[in-house]
Motif scaffolding. Structure first.
Motif, PDB file in Angstrom:
ATOM      1  N   ILE A 288       5.709   0.416  -7.540  1.00 56.39           N
ATOM      2  CA  ILE A 288       5.431  -1.114  -7.334  1.00 56.39           C
ATOM      3  C   ILE A 288       6.717  -1.474  -6.618  1.00 56.39           C
ATOM      4  O   ILE A 288       7.988  -1.090  -6.976  1.00 56.39           O
ATOM      5  CB  ILE A 288       5.126  -1.858  -8.547  1.00 56.39           C
ATOM      6  N   ALA A 289       6.714  -2.439  -5.676  1.00 56.96           N
ATOM      7  CA  ALA A 289       7.767  -3.022  -4.922  1.00 56.96           C
ATOM      8  C   ALA A 289       7.353  -4.493  -4.598  1.00 56.96           C
ATOM      9  O   ALA A 289       6.032  -4.671  -4.371  1.00 56.96           O
ATOM     10  CB  ALA A 289       8.121  -2.558  -3.802  1.00 56.96           C
ATOM     11  N   GLY A 290       8.216  -5.419  -4.885  1.00 54.40           N
ATOM     12  CA  GLY A 290       7.954  -6.867  -4.542  1.00 54.40           C
ATOM     13  C   GLY A 290       9.266  -7.489  -3.465  1.00 54.40           C
ATOM     14  O   GLY A 290      10.342  -6.930  -3.537  1.00 54.40           O
ATOM     15  N   GLY A 291       8.917  -8.535  -2.999  1.00 55.01           N
ATOM     16  CA  GLY A 291       9.634  -9.319  -2.027  1.00 55.01           C
ATOM     17  C   GLY A 291       8.876 -10.424  -1.448  1.00 55.01           C
ATOM     18  O   GLY A 291       7.867 -10.294  -1.105  1.00 55.01           O
ATOM     19  N   SER A 292       9.638 -11.568  -1.219  1.00 58.07           N
ATOM     20  CA  SER A 292       9.190 -12.849  -0.801  1.00 58.07           C
ATOM     21  C   SER A 292       7.907 -13.105  -1.496  1.00 58.07           C
ATOM     22  O   SER A 292       8.243 -13.226  -2.584  1.00 58.07           O
ATOM     23  CB  SER A 292       8.663 -12.602   0.843  1.00 58.07           C
ATOM     24  N   ASN A 293       6.816 -13.357  -0.871  1.00 59.86           N
ATOM     25  CA  ASN A 293       5.619 -13.493  -1.731  1.00 59.86           C
ATOM     26  C   ASN A 293       4.829 -12.362  -1.703  1.00 59.86           C
ATOM     27  O   ASN A 293       3.435 -12.551  -1.649  1.00 59.86           O
ATOM     28  CB  ASN A 293       4.892 -14.996  -1.236  1.00 59.86           C
ATOM     29  N   THR A 294       5.158 -11.113  -1.733  1.00 63.20           N
ATOM     30  CA  THR A 294       4.252  -9.892  -1.372  1.00 63.20           C
ATOM     31  C   THR A 294       4.361  -8.948  -2.515  1.00 63.20           C
ATOM     32  O   THR A 294       5.642  -8.763  -3.033  1.00 63.20           O
ATOM     33  CB  THR A 294       4.654  -9.444  -0.211  1.00 63.20           C
ATOM     34  N   MET A 295       3.553  -8.212  -2.979  1.00 64.48           N
ATOM     35  CA  MET A 295       3.605  -7.256  -3.897  1.00 64.48           C
ATOM     36  C   MET A 295       2.784  -5.980  -3.204  1.00 64.48           C
ATOM     37  O   MET A 295       1.743  -6.361  -2.904  1.00 64.48           O
ATOM     38  CB  MET A 295       3.184  -7.639  -5.185  1.00 64.48           C
ATOM     39  N   CYS A 296       3.290  -4.775  -3.381  1.00 61.65           N
ATOM     40  CA  CYS A 296       2.758  -3.666  -2.732  1.00 61.65           C
ATOM     41  C   CYS A 296       2.838  -2.449  -3.974  1.00 61.65           C
ATOM     42  O   CYS A 296       3.519  -2.333  -4.616  1.00 61.65           O
ATOM     43  CB  CYS A 296       3.557  -3.148  -1.651  1.00 61.65           C
ATOM     44  N   ALA A 297       1.955  -1.643  -3.938  1.00 65.23           N
ATOM     45  CA  ALA A 297       2.030  -0.508  -4.769  1.00 65.23           C
ATOM     46  C   ALA A 297       1.433   0.859  -4.131  1.00 65.23           C
ATOM     47  O   ALA A 297       0.833   0.735  -3.197  1.00 65.23           O
ATOM     48  CB  ALA A 297       0.806  -0.810  -5.901  1.00 65.23           C
ATOM     49  N   LEU A 298       2.112   1.908  -4.627  1.00 65.15           N
ATOM     50  CA  LEU A 298       1.823   3.060  -4.014  1.00 65.15           C
ATOM     51  C   LEU A 298       0.901   3.747  -4.872  1.00 65.15           C
ATOM     52  O   LEU A 298       0.974   4.010  -6.221  1.00 65.15           O
ATOM     53  CB  LEU A 298       3.022   4.134  -4.080  1.00 65.15           C
ATOM     54  N   VAL A 299      -0.132   3.849  -4.290  1.00 63.17           N
ATOM     55  CA  VAL A 299      -1.568   4.316  -5.413  1.00 63.17           C
ATOM     56  C   VAL A 299      -2.077   5.720  -4.522  1.00 63.17           C
ATOM     57  O   VAL A 299      -2.490   5.624  -3.243  1.00 63.17           O
ATOM     58  CB  VAL A 299      -2.665   3.266  -5.376  1.00 63.17           C
ATOM     59  N   ASN A 300      -2.170   6.597  -5.261  1.00 64.04           N
ATOM     60  CA  ASN A 300      -2.594   7.823  -4.664  1.00 64.04           C
ATOM     61  C   ASN A 300      -2.031   8.268  -3.565  1.00 64.04           C
ATOM     62  O   ASN A 300      -2.840   8.617  -2.460  1.00 64.04           O
ATOM     63  CB  ASN A 300      -4.261   7.879  -4.731  1.00 64.04           C
ATOM     64  N   ALA A 301      -0.707   8.163  -3.193  1.00 66.16           N
ATOM     65  CA  ALA A 301      -0.141   8.254  -2.249  1.00 66.16           C
ATOM     66  C   ALA A 301      -0.487   7.244  -0.835  1.00 66.16           C
ATOM     67  O   ALA A 301      -0.091   7.606   0.326  1.00 66.16           O
ATOM     68  CB  ALA A 301       0.039   9.827  -1.651  1.00 66.16           C
ATOM     69  N   GLY A 302      -1.226   6.406  -1.035  1.00 66.82           N
ATOM     70  CA  GLY A 302      -1.330   5.400  -0.096  1.00 66.82           C
ATOM     71  C   GLY A 302      -0.721   3.914  -0.586  1.00 66.82           C
ATOM     72  O   GLY A 302      -0.273   3.933  -1.594  1.00 66.82           O
ATOM     73  N   VAL A 303      -0.852   2.982   0.470  1.00 61.87           N
ATOM     74  CA  VAL A 303      -0.066   1.497   0.040  1.00 61.87           C
ATOM     75  C   VAL A 303      -1.190   0.602  -0.062  1.00 61.87           C
ATOM     76  O   VAL A 303      -2.195   0.587   0.649  1.00 61.87           O
ATOM     77  CB  VAL A 303       0.815   1.485   1.419  1.00 61.87           C
ATOM     78  N   ARG A 304      -1.109  -0.121  -1.098  1.00 58.06           N
ATOM     79  CA  ARG A 304      -1.913  -1.295  -1.355  1.00 58.06           C
ATOM     80  C   ARG A 304      -1.170  -2.485  -1.461  1.00 58.06           C
ATOM     81  O   ARG A 304      -0.052  -2.581  -2.376  1.00 58.06           O
ATOM     82  CB  ARG A 304      -2.717  -1.122  -2.761  1.00 58.06           C
ATOM     83  N   CYS A 305      -1.388  -3.806  -1.030  1.00 62.76           N
ATOM     84  CA  CYS A 305      -0.529  -4.734  -0.845  1.00 62.76           C
ATOM     85  C   CYS A 305      -1.413  -6.134  -1.291  1.00 62.76           C
ATOM     86  O   CYS A 305      -2.524  -6.124  -1.061  1.00 62.76           O
ATOM     87  CB  CYS A 305       0.171  -5.039   0.456  1.00 62.76           C
ATOM     88  N   TRP A 306      -1.049  -7.047  -1.775  1.00 63.87           N
ATOM     89  CA  TRP A 306      -1.443  -8.478  -2.061  1.00 63.87           C
ATOM     90  C   TRP A 306      -0.257  -9.373  -2.059  1.00 63.87           C
ATOM     91  O   TRP A 306       0.742  -9.117  -2.234  1.00 63.87           O
ATOM     92  CB  TRP A 306      -2.273  -8.095  -3.308  1.00 63.87           C
ATOM     93  N   GLY A 307      -0.861 -10.758  -1.808  1.00 63.66           N
ATOM     94  CA  GLY A 307       0.171 -11.982  -1.827  1.00 63.66           C
ATOM     95  C   GLY A 307      -0.489 -13.076  -1.365  1.00 63.66           C
ATOM     96  O   GLY A 307      -1.711 -13.186  -0.973  1.00 63.66           O
ATOM     97  N   THR A 308       0.442 -13.937  -0.770  1.00 63.81           N
ATOM     98  CA  THR A 308      -0.005 -15.098  -0.448  1.00 63.81           C
ATOM     99  C   THR A 308       0.231 -15.537   1.292  1.00 63.81           C
ATOM    100  O   THR A 308       0.992 -14.536   1.999  1.00 63.81           O
ATOM    101  CB  THR A 308       0.872 -16.395  -1.055  1.00 63.81           C
ATOM    102  N   THR A 309      -0.390 -16.444   1.874  1.00 58.37           N
ATOM    103  CA  THR A 309      -0.212 -16.723   3.414  1.00 58.37           C
ATOM    104  C   THR A 309       1.097 -16.860   3.602  1.00 58.37           C
ATOM    105  O   THR A 309       1.879 -17.244   2.807  1.00 58.37           O
ATOM    106  CB  THR A 309      -1.189 -17.972   3.664  1.00 58.37           C
ATOM    107  N   GLY A 310       1.288 -16.530   4.770  1.00 53.62           N
ATOM    108  CA  GLY A 310       2.734 -16.733   5.203  1.00 53.62           C
ATOM    109  C   GLY A 310       3.656 -15.507   5.304  1.00 53.62           C
ATOM    110  O   GLY A 310       4.867 -15.585   5.567  1.00 53.62           O
TER     111      GLY A 310
END
Length: 460
Positions: A288-310
Motif C-alpha cells: 500500500i502507498a499513500g500521498g496527498s489525498n490518494t491511497m493505492c494498493a498493489l493487488v495481484n500485481a495490478g494497481v488499485r487506487c481511491w481518494g478524493t476529488t482534486g
C-alpha cells in the motif's frame, strides 16, 4: 514412501528483497507419487541447501502457515524462512525441506517527513528535526529537536515503545509497526480517531489542533487493537494498514480515502472494500502507498487506487467525484498499448502523482506542476509541461542510469505541495537514482536544481 527427485524452493521476491509484508511462494518439489502439503519455518541461521532433515536452527511458524504462499510478518524480521513439503501416498510419508530465504528485513528503519527524521535503534524509535506538531515525540515545545537526548518515543501510558520493526512517515505524523503486529502512531492528531476518541483528526476538514508526542495504538473496535499489521501508508490526514492476510484497514474522518464505499465518519480502522457488494472486501494486497489525498494498493500485481476529488490518481485525471471504492489503474506498455499491469511490482504515491515499477521500468502520472507554475519534472518523463500527464504509458527516462539497469524499488517524499515532490528509484545493481524537486538538496547530485530525469547518487 514417496521419493523426491527435486526439492521445493522458496521463490525470491523481485531483487531478492525479503522485506516484511512481501509475499513468498513455493516452487513445488518433484515426487514419484503422492500429494503434497506445506509448512513454513522460521530460522535463526541461513540454510544453504535442501535436506530431508530440518535444520536445528528452525522451528515451525504457527499452524496456519501451511499454504503454498506466505506473507512475511514483523515476527520474521531478522530471521530466515524455509518451507517443508510433505508428500503422502498409500506407501507412506516423506518430507523434504528447502534451502532458506535471505534474511528478512524490516521494511523501513529510517524515514523522513517534511523536515524531521525518525529511525529504529534496537527496536526503539528516535526522532529529530521539525517539531511543530510533536511529530518528533517531544512534547511541550514547537522548537526543532536537534539531538537524541530526549530519549525514545513513548506510548500513551508512558512506557517506551519497543520491538519496532518498521516506520512510515507523512508530513506531520509517524506510525510504527511492532514485532507483535500492532500499529502505533504519533504527531498531528496522533490518529486519536482510531482510538475511539470523539474528536476526529480533521473534523469537517478543519485541523482539530489535537497533537500528541506519545504513540497511541490503532484499534479496529473498542478495546481491540488492529492485529497482524505488516505495513502502514499515510496521506494527508489518513492512515491505512496492511495486514498479513492481504487485507487493508483505513482510519480517517469523513472521506472517500477510507475506501469503504462512501464517506463515513469512523474512530476506528475500517476494512477497505473491493466493490459495492456488502461483505466484499479488498484482498490479496501486497503493498500500500499513500500521498496527498490518494491511497493505492498493489493487488495481484495490478494497481488499485481511491481518494478524493482534486487528486490525479486515475490516469492522471482528477475524478469528477470522490472514489471510495478501489479502482483499477492500468499501467500500460510504452509505445505498444499492451496492458502489462499484471507485472507491476512496486508503487509509490506523492503529491497528486503516482508511480509504479513494472518489468524493471518506472512509470509516473498525475500533476507535473507546482504552485508557482514552473514544472520541476516530478514525473521523471523529461517533460517540463505544467499540464497533467493524463495517461499511464509515460516511462521514466533512464537519465544517468545509462545502462538501463532494471528498477526494483521506488519511493516518494512526504510532501504538502507538488513543489516538493521527489522520487527515488533503486536499480538491480543497488544504485540509487532520483528526480523531481531538488531545491533543498533533496536529489542525489549535491545540487539545488530540480530535474525531470533520474540522477545518480554520487556518493554511493
Amino acid at each position: 514412501a514417496p521419493i523426491n527427485t527435486s526439492a521445493p524452493t522458496v521463490t525470491a521476491p523481485t531483487g531478492n528483497r525479503y522485506f516484511v509484508g512481501k509475499k513468498l511462494s513455493i516452487t513445488a518439489g518433484t515426487w514419484d507419487s503422492g500429494s503434497s502439503t506445506y509448512q513454513w519455518y522460521r530460522c535463526t541461521a541461513a540454510v544453504a541447501s535442501s535436506s530431508s532433515t530440518l535444520d536445528s536452527s528452525c522451528w515451525a511458524i504457527e499452524a496456519k502457515s501451511t499454504s503454498s504462499t506466505f506473507t512475511l510478518t514483523p515476527a520474521e524480521a531478522g530471521f530466515y524462512v524455509l518451507v517443508g513439503e510433505t508428500a503422502t501416498s498409500v506407501d507412506g510419508v516423506t518430507t523434504v525441506y528447502s534451502a532458506s530465504s535471505g534474511r528478512v528485513r524490516a521494511a523501513r528503519v529510517v524515514v523522513e517527513g517534511d523536515g524531521r527524521t525518525c529511525m529504529v535503534k534496537v527496536g526503539q524509535v528516535y526522532c529529530w528535526g521539525k517539531n511543530l506538531y510533536n511529530q518528533t515525540g517531544v512534547g511541550g515545545t514547537t522548537t526543532p529537536v536537534t539531538s537524541l537526548t530526549n530519549g525514545p518515543i513513548v506510548k500513551s501510558d508512558g512506557s517506551v515503545l519497543t520491538n519496532v520493526v518498521s516506520l512510515t512517515a507523512s508530513v506531520n505524523s509517524t506510525c510504527a509497526v511492532t514485532l507483535e503486529g500492532n500499529a502505533w502512531c504519533w504527531g498531528i492528531g496522533n490518529y486519536s480517531f482510531a482510538q475511539g476518541v470523539s474528536t476526529p483528526m480533521f473534523p469537517n476538514g478543519t485541523l482539530a489542533g489535537v497533537t500528541n508526542n506519545r504513540a497511541v495504538r490503532i484499534l479496529s473496535a473498542a478495546n481491540t487493537p488492529l492485529a497482524s499489521v505488516v505495513d502502514v501508508a499515510l496521506s494527508s490526514g489518513a492512515a491505512c494498514f496492511l495486514t498479513a492476510d492481504g487485507s487493508v484497514y483505513c482510519a480517517y474522518a469523513t472521506s472517500a480515502i477510507l475506501g469503504v464505499n462512501g464517506a463515513t465518519t469512523t474512530y476506528y480502522a475500517m476494512r477497505v472494500v473491493n466493490s459495492s457488494t456488502a461483505g466484499d472486501y479488498l484482498s490479496g494486497v501486497e503493498q500500500i502507498a499513500g500521498g496527498s489525498n490518494t491511497m493505492c494498493a498493489l493487488v495481484n500485481a495490478g494497481v488499485r487506487c481511491w481518494g478524493t476529488t482534486g487528486t490525479s490518481l486515475m490516469n492522471g485525471v482528477s475524478p469528477a467525484a470522490d472514489v471510495s471504492i478501489p479502482t483499477a489503474v492500468p499501467v500500460v506498455s510504452d509505445g505498444t498499448g499492451a496492458d502489462l499491469s499484471a507485472r507491476v511490482t512496486n508503487i509509490a504515491v506523492g503529491y497528486e502523482t503516482v508511480c509504479a515499477v513494472k518489468a524493471g521500468k518506472a512509470y509516473c502520472w498525475g500533476a507535473n506542476n507546482p504552485a508557482n507554475g514552473t514544472s520541476l519534472g516530478q514525473l521523471g518523463t523529461g517533460s517540463v509541461s505544467t499540464s497533467l500527464i493524463t495517461n499511464n504509458n509515460k516511462t521514466v527516462l533512464n537519465g544517468e542510469n545509462s545502462n538501463a539497469d532494471p528498477y526494483v524499488d521506488i519511493a516518494k517524499s512526504a510532501s504538502t505541495t507538488s513543489s516538493s515532490d521527489t522520487t527515488c528509484l533503486v536499480a538491480s545493481t543497488g544504485k540509487l537514482y532520483c528526480f523531481g524537486y531538488g531545491n533543498t538538496f533533496a536529489l542525489t547530485n549535491a545540487s539545488t536544481s530540480s530535474t525531470s530525469s533520474p540522477l545518480s547518487l554520487i556518493h554511493i
